[in-house]
Write a protein that holds these residues in place. Structure first.
Motif, PDB file in Angstrom:
ATOM      1  N   ASP A  16       0.812  -1.220   0.000  1.00 43.39           N
ATOM      2  CA  ASP A  16       0.000   0.000   0.000  1.00 43.39           C
ATOM      3  C   ASP A  16       0.846   1.272   0.000  1.00 43.39           C
ATOM      4  O   ASP A  16       0.563   2.229   0.717  1.00 43.39           O
ATOM      5  N   ARG A  17       1.915   1.259  -0.780  1.00 39.80           N
ATOM      6  CA  ARG A  17       2.814   2.401  -0.939  1.00 39.80           C
ATOM      7  C   ARG A  17       3.480   2.835   0.357  1.00 39.80           C
ATOM      8  O   ARG A  17       3.863   3.976   0.529  1.00 39.80           O
ATOM      9  N   ARG A  18       3.627   1.903   1.284  1.00 40.59           N
ATOM     10  CA  ARG A  18       4.241   2.237   2.569  1.00 40.59           C
ATOM     11  C   ARG A  18       5.529   1.465   2.763  1.00 40.59           C
ATOM     12  O   ARG A  18       6.517   1.761   2.124  1.00 40.59           O
ATOM     13  N   ARG A  19       5.511   0.487   3.619  1.00 37.22           N
ATOM     14  CA  ARG A  19       6.718  -0.246   3.968  1.00 37.22           C
ATOM     15  C   ARG A  19       7.254  -1.039   2.775  1.00 37.22           C
ATOM     16  O   ARG A  19       6.507  -1.669   2.050  1.00 37.22           O
ATOM     17  N   LEU A  20       8.575  -1.009   2.621  1.00 43.67           N
ATOM     18  CA  LEU A  20       9.250  -1.744   1.557  1.00 43.67           C
ATOM     19  C   LEU A  20       9.646  -3.122   2.079  1.00 43.67           C
ATOM     20  O   LEU A  20      10.296  -3.240   3.120  1.00 43.67           O
ATOM     21  N   TYR A  21       9.222  -4.174   1.376  1.00 40.73           N
ATOM     22  CA  TYR A  21       9.554  -5.556   1.720  1.00 40.73           C
ATOM     23  C   TYR A  21      10.480  -6.133   0.665  1.00 40.73           C
ATOM     24  O   TYR A  21      10.492  -5.684  -0.483  1.00 40.73           O
ATOM     25  N   ARG A  22      11.243  -7.150   1.050  1.00 44.84           N
ATOM     26  CA  ARG A  22      12.083  -7.889   0.112  1.00 44.84           C
ATOM     27  C   ARG A  22      11.720  -9.366   0.186  1.00 44.84           C
ATOM     28  O   ARG A  22      11.533  -9.904   1.269  1.00 44.84           O
ATOM     29  N   HIS A  23      11.633 -10.013  -0.967  1.00 46.17           N
ATOM     30  CA  HIS A  23      11.417 -11.458  -1.039  1.00 46.17           C
ATOM     31  C   HIS A  23      12.771 -12.062  -1.404  1.00 46.17           C
ATOM     32  O   HIS A  23      13.348 -11.718  -2.431  1.00 46.17           O
ATOM     33  N   ILE A  24      13.274 -12.938  -0.544  1.00 38.90           N
ATOM     34  CA  ILE A  24      14.645 -13.423  -0.647  1.00 38.90           C
ATOM     35  C   ILE A  24      14.670 -14.948  -0.654  1.00 38.90           C
ATOM     36  O   ILE A  24      13.934 -15.589   0.095  1.00 38.90           O
ATOM     37  N   ARG A  25      15.532 -15.522  -1.503  1.00 35.68           N
ATOM     38  CA  ARG A  25      15.775 -16.966  -1.492  1.00 35.68           C
ATOM     39  C   ARG A  25      17.073 -17.219  -0.731  1.00 35.68           C
ATOM     40  O   ARG A  25      18.116 -16.662  -1.059  1.00 35.68           O
ATOM     41  N   VAL A  26      16.993 -18.082   0.282  1.00 38.42           N
ATOM     42  CA  VAL A  26      18.168 -18.462   1.064  1.00 38.42           C
ATOM     43  C   VAL A  26      18.484 -19.911   0.718  1.00 38.42           C
ATOM     44  O   VAL A  26      17.673 -20.802   0.957  1.00 38.42           O
ATOM     45  N   ASP A  27      19.635 -20.148   0.107  1.00 36.67           N
ATOM     46  CA  ASP A  27      20.079 -21.506  -0.239  1.00 36.67           C
ATOM     47  C   ASP A  27      20.963 -22.008   0.894  1.00 36.67           C
ATOM     48  O   ASP A  27      21.969 -21.395   1.231  1.00 36.67           O
ATOM     49  N   SER A  86      22.473 -36.602   6.086  1.00 35.98           N
ATOM     50  CA  SER A  86      23.313 -35.431   6.303  1.00 35.98           C
ATOM     51  C   SER A  86      23.742 -34.899   4.950  1.00 35.98           C
ATOM     52  O   SER A  86      23.646 -35.581   3.940  1.00 35.98           O
ATOM     53  N   GLY A  87      24.229 -33.670   4.934  1.00 37.47           N
ATOM     54  CA  GLY A  87      24.589 -33.041   3.675  1.00 37.47           C
ATOM     55  C   GLY A  87      23.371 -32.557   2.908  1.00 37.47           C
ATOM     56  O   GLY A  87      23.444 -32.262   1.729  1.00 37.47           O
ATOM     57  N   THR A  88      22.254 -32.465   3.590  1.00 36.35           N
ATOM     58  CA  THR A  88      20.995 -32.051   2.979  1.00 36.35           C
ATOM     59  C   THR A  88      21.061 -30.594   2.527  1.00 36.35           C
ATOM     60  O   THR A  88      21.687 -29.764   3.179  1.00 36.35           O
ATOM     61  N   THR A  89      20.417 -30.288   1.410  1.00 31.99           N
ATOM     62  CA  THR A  89      20.322 -28.907   0.927  1.00 31.99           C
ATOM     63  C   THR A  89      18.865 -28.533   0.785  1.00 31.99           C
ATOM     64  O   THR A  89      18.039 -29.351   0.398  1.00 31.99           O
ATOM     65  N   ILE A  90      18.543 -27.287   1.121  1.00 38.59           N
ATOM     66  CA  ILE A  90      17.186 -26.756   0.957  1.00 38.59           C
ATOM     67  C   ILE A  90      17.283 -25.305   0.506  1.00 38.59           C
ATOM     68  O   ILE A  90      18.328 -24.663   0.644  1.00 38.59           O
ATOM     69  N   SER A  91      16.190 -24.810  -0.035  1.00 39.62           N
ATOM     70  CA  SER A  91      16.046 -23.384  -0.313  1.00 39.62           C
ATOM     71  C   SER A  91      14.862 -22.903   0.510  1.00 39.62           C
ATOM     72  O   SER A  91      13.827 -23.561   0.559  1.00 39.62           O
ATOM     73  N   VAL A  92      15.044 -21.771   1.173  1.00 39.93           N
ATOM     74  CA  VAL A  92      13.986 -21.180   1.979  1.00 39.93           C
ATOM     75  C   VAL A  92      13.693 -19.812   1.401  1.00 39.93           C
ATOM     76  O   VAL A  92      14.593 -19.001   1.194  1.00 39.93           O
TER      77      VAL A  92
END
Length: 96
Positions: A16-27, A86-92
């Motif tokens: 709504d033209r107010r707060r600035l958000y960021r959408h981020i991928r964390v590998d 173990s050694g698992t990988t994910i993206s959040v």
């Protein structure tokens, strides 16, 4: 082996033209079986000396194991538990 994370800002948007958000991928790579604390390294846009607290998290599995969030993220870490393997990988995908 300790888990490590790298992040990429996918896009930014204003609510709504107010707060600035960021959408981020964390590998995240190198997750071990059991509880993991992963430093995400995401900082506040206005003050890079402060860590940013994600307001939501969506997990995309990139390994064939069961992973679930142990607790909500804070301004320095993400918390995930790996049921097996173990050694698992994910993206959040997070929004800050």
């Amino acid at each position: 082996m300790s888990a490590s994370a790298t992040f990429t800002t996918l896009y930014s948007f204003r609510e709504d033209r107010r707060r600035l958000y960021r959408h981020i991928r964390v590998d995240i790579t190198g997750l071990a079986s059991g509880a993991n604390t992963i430093p995400h390294g995401i900082t506040e846009r206005e003050n890079p000396s402060l860590g940013a607290t994600p307001i939501d998290e969506i997990v995309l599995l990139t390994s064939d194991v069961a992973v679930h969030r142990t607790q909500a993220a804070d301004n320095t870490n993400l918390y995930y538990t790996v049921d097996s393997g173990s050694g698992t990988t994910i993206s959040v995908y997070v929004t800050v």
